[in-house]
Structure formats: C-alpha cells, structure tokens
Design an enzyme around this catalytic site. Structure first.
Site, PDB file in Angstrom:
ATOM      1  N   ASN A 131       0.812  -1.169  -0.094  1.00 42.10           N
ATOM      2  CA  ASN A 131      -0.088   0.026   0.021  1.00 42.10           C
ATOM      3  C   ASN A 131       1.012   1.235  -0.145  1.00 42.10           C
ATOM      4  OD1 ASN A 131      -1.751   1.964   0.339  1.00 42.10           O
ATOM      5  ND2 ASN A 131      -2.313   1.336   2.605  1.00 42.10           N
ATOM      6  N   TRP A 132       1.164   1.800  -1.201  1.00 40.67           N
ATOM      7  CA  TRP A 132       2.047   2.948  -1.291  1.00 40.67           C
ATOM      8  C   TRP A 132       1.275   4.142  -0.780  1.00 40.67           C
ATOM      9  CZ3 TRP A 132       4.545   2.926  -7.076  1.00 40.67           C
ATOM     10  CH2 TRP A 132       5.114   1.784  -6.938  1.00 40.67           C
ATOM     11  N   LYS A 133      -0.100   4.218  -0.374  1.00 39.76           N
ATOM     12  CA  LYS A 133      -0.668   5.139   0.407  1.00 39.76           C
ATOM     13  C   LYS A 133      -0.283   6.596  -0.672  1.00 39.76           C
ATOM     14  CE  LYS A 133      -0.041   3.374   4.650  1.00 39.76           C
ATOM     15  NZ  LYS A 133       0.039   3.659   6.256  1.00 39.76           N
ATOM     16  N   HIS A 150      -9.655   1.271   4.408  1.00 38.01           N
ATOM     17  CA  HIS A 150      -8.400   1.577   5.246  1.00 38.01           C
ATOM     18  C   HIS A 150      -8.566   2.603   6.259  1.00 38.01           C
ATOM     19  CE1 HIS A 150      -4.272   2.724   6.104  1.00 38.01           C
ATOM     20  NE2 HIS A 150      -4.041   1.491   5.570  1.00 38.01           N
ATOM     21  N   GLU A 187      -5.796  -4.914  10.284  1.00 36.95           N
ATOM     22  CA  GLU A 187      -4.641  -3.618  10.633  1.00 36.95           C
ATOM     23  C   GLU A 187      -5.104  -3.061  11.810  1.00 36.95           C
ATOM     24  OE1 GLU A 187      -2.408  -2.409   7.069  1.00 36.95           O
ATOM     25  OE2 GLU A 187      -4.254  -1.385   6.785  1.00 36.95           O
ATOM     26  N   SER A 244       3.073  -2.129  10.512  1.00 35.25           N
ATOM     27  CA  SER A 244       4.678  -2.059  10.934  1.00 35.25           C
ATOM     28  C   SER A 244       5.278  -3.418  10.548  1.00 35.25           C
ATOM     29  CB  SER A 244       4.731  -1.789  12.442  1.00 35.25           C
ATOM     30  OG  SER A 244       4.164  -0.453  12.421  1.00 35.25           O
ATOM     31  N   GLY A 300       2.828  -0.985   4.377  1.00 38.42           N
ATOM     32  CA  GLY A 300       2.614   0.418   3.976  1.00 38.42           C
ATOM     33  C   GLY A 300       4.310   0.681   3.580  1.00 38.42           C
TER      34      GLY A 300
HETATM   35  P1  PGA Z   1       2.682   0.468   7.840  1.00 34.66           P
HETATM   36  O1  PGA Z   1       1.316   0.805   7.156  1.00 34.66           O
HETATM   37  O2  PGA Z   1       3.216  -0.965   7.146  1.00 34.66           O
HETATM   38  O3  PGA Z   1       3.558   1.831   7.328  1.00 34.66           O
HETATM   39  O4  PGA Z   1       2.646   0.322   9.341  1.00 34.66           O
HETATM   40  C1  PGA Z   1       0.405  -0.444   7.002  1.00 34.66           C
HETATM   41  C2  PGA Z   1      -0.980   0.211   6.518  1.00 34.66           C
HETATM   42  O5  PGA Z   1      -1.391   1.337   6.713  1.00 34.66           O
HETATM   43  O6  PGA Z   1      -1.513  -0.343   5.619  1.00 34.66           O
END
Ligand code: PGA
Length: 254
Positions: free
Chosen positions: A11-13, A96, A166, A214, A235
């Site tokens: 998930n590149w956001k 999300h 999540e 994380s 992420g």
């Molecule tokens: P993160 O994000 O791996 O940076 O904690 C995960 C997510 O929000 O999908």
C-alpha cells in the site's frame, strides 16, 4: 497438499511524489519477484500511476487504494470501478483506517465492497480497532466492522474477498511495536469465525486473512508463521523495494 501462495500487498498510500520514482520502485519489485516463488504481490500505487504501471508479470499484480460506489457519472474527484478495471487493476483496498479517519463510514464501505465484488474485482477489506481494552470491546468493533462491510454481499462473490486485519495502534510504528504472531493468530481465528457466521463455514474459512501494521523483514516471519495468516499488507516498507522483496522471500519460504 499444495501450499496456497502467500499474498503480499504493498500500500503505497500517497507516495511517491513523481512518476519516475513510481516507475523505479515498481521495476525493482518486478525484477526482484522473478526470483521469488510461492508469493503473489499486489502493488497499490496512487490513482495517477496505475495506468503506467500495468504489470505483465505472473506474480505481480496491480491494485488501487479506493473506489467509488457508482460506476460513472457526475461525481467530481471520484474514480469508478470500470476505470480501474480498464487500466489493469485487479484488486482494490477498501476501508483503510486512513480513509475511515477522513470520514468514510461503514455504509460507504459496504457500498464500495458490493460494487467491486459484483464487478469481479478483488477486494482487500481493511478492519482494525483503534485501541485494545481489557474488557475485550475491541472484539465487538471487529465484528461490527465485518458485519456492516459485508451486509448483503452475495456469498457467490465472496471468493474475491480478502480481509486485512490492521490494528490502528500498530500502524506506522516500529517493528517492535507491531502485533506479535501469537496474538495475530487469535485474531485470525476470531475473524474466520465471524466470516463463517456470515457466509457459512466452507466459504468463511477459505477467505484469506492478511495482517498489516509495521511489518518489516524483521517481524514478517513471526507474523506469518505464528499468526498463520495468508499474507501481509505493508505500507512504508513497500516503497523500499529491497526490503519489500526481502519480506516476499521470507514469507515465500514459510
Ligand atoms: P505500515 O502501514 O506498514 O507503514 O505500518 C500499513 C498500512 O497502513 O497499511
């Protein structure tokens, strides 16, 4: 019995800032994935990069980070399912926690899930509690999120559903603060129980459950092996292609 392939979703956001960087990250991931077996990767870049990153590989697929519940029309700023389909996205993340924090409600999530599943798109439905309480109220939150997101979803479309657990308190932290495999296993069992109540045991148990929050190469093995999840939603580490490929290799060997 043949092992089911693990799933690794990136998930590149709202990253990276340029198309050049996006192309670079995607091409390093593609090259790296040629040497990885037993894992399918879905990269989920921001909308403007989707069409350009259309993959041609056998184990790297494209996903979007959201979809609108109408297919087309006067909805300024929204993106419809046929558009995602046409540029090669095969999955979409829905619900999300960062979108929920922007005001997305259970009802909106349910409408998005239905339009995507009916349209034959894979849905990665995100659920997760804000915090843990000693009385176990977080379990009711998880149940409520699943029940409302999947309201009136036809069980014949459930084969395209993936659930990503999540916990919000574990997102964006260090790998030491991520949830541990054993506790993830408990949640995995609980989620499969609710899914079985909704769709019946055969269908409910077959729905893949991912963990996100994380994840790094340091904790991926514990999470997938001891958490017994079907894969990971990653992420920040999905923007670091070397680390992302390390995670793929680690879970492909489990
Ligand atoms: P993160 O994000 O791996 O940076 O904690 C995960 C997510 O929000 O999908």
């Amino acid at each position: 019995m043949k092992k089911r392939k693990k799933l690794l979703v990136g998930n590149w956001k709202m990253n990276p800032e340029t198309l050049d960087e996006a192309r670079h990250i995607a091409s390093v991931i593609r090259r790296g994935m040629k040497k990885v077996s037993n894992v399918n990767v879905i990269i989920c870049p921001p909308f403007p990069f989707l069409a350009v990153l259309r993959p041609k590989d056998k184990n790297v697929f494209l996903g979007a980070q959201d979809v609108f519940w109408e297919r087309a029309g006067s909805y300024t700023g929204e993106v419809g399912l046929p558009m995602l389909d046409d540029v090669g996205a095969r999955s979409v993340i829905i619900g999300h926690s960062e979108r929920r924090a922007q005001g997305e409600t259970d009802e909106m999530i349910n409408k998005k899930v239905k339009v995507a599943l009916v349209g034959g798109m894979g849905v990665i439905l995100c659920i997760g509690e804000k915090e843990r309480d000693a009385n176990g109220h977080f379990l009711a939150t998880i149940k409520q999120q699943l029940v409302s997101a999947l309201l009136k979803v036809d069980k014949k479309n459930a084969s395209n559903l993936i659930v990503a657990y999540e916990p919000i308190w574990a997102i964006g932290k260090s790998d030491r603060e991520a949830m541990k495999g054993d506790s993830i296993h408990e949640m995995n069992i609980y989620i499969k129980k609710i899914l079985s109540e909704i769709f019946g045991q055969d269908i409910g148990r077959a729905i893949p459950v991912l963990y996100g929050g994380s994840v790094t190469p340091a904790n991926a093995e514990d999470i997938v092996k001891n958490g017994r999840v079907d894969g990971l939603l990653v992420g920040r580490q999905s923007l670091k292609p070397a680390e992302f490929i390390d995670i793929a290799k680690i879970i492909g060997n489990i």
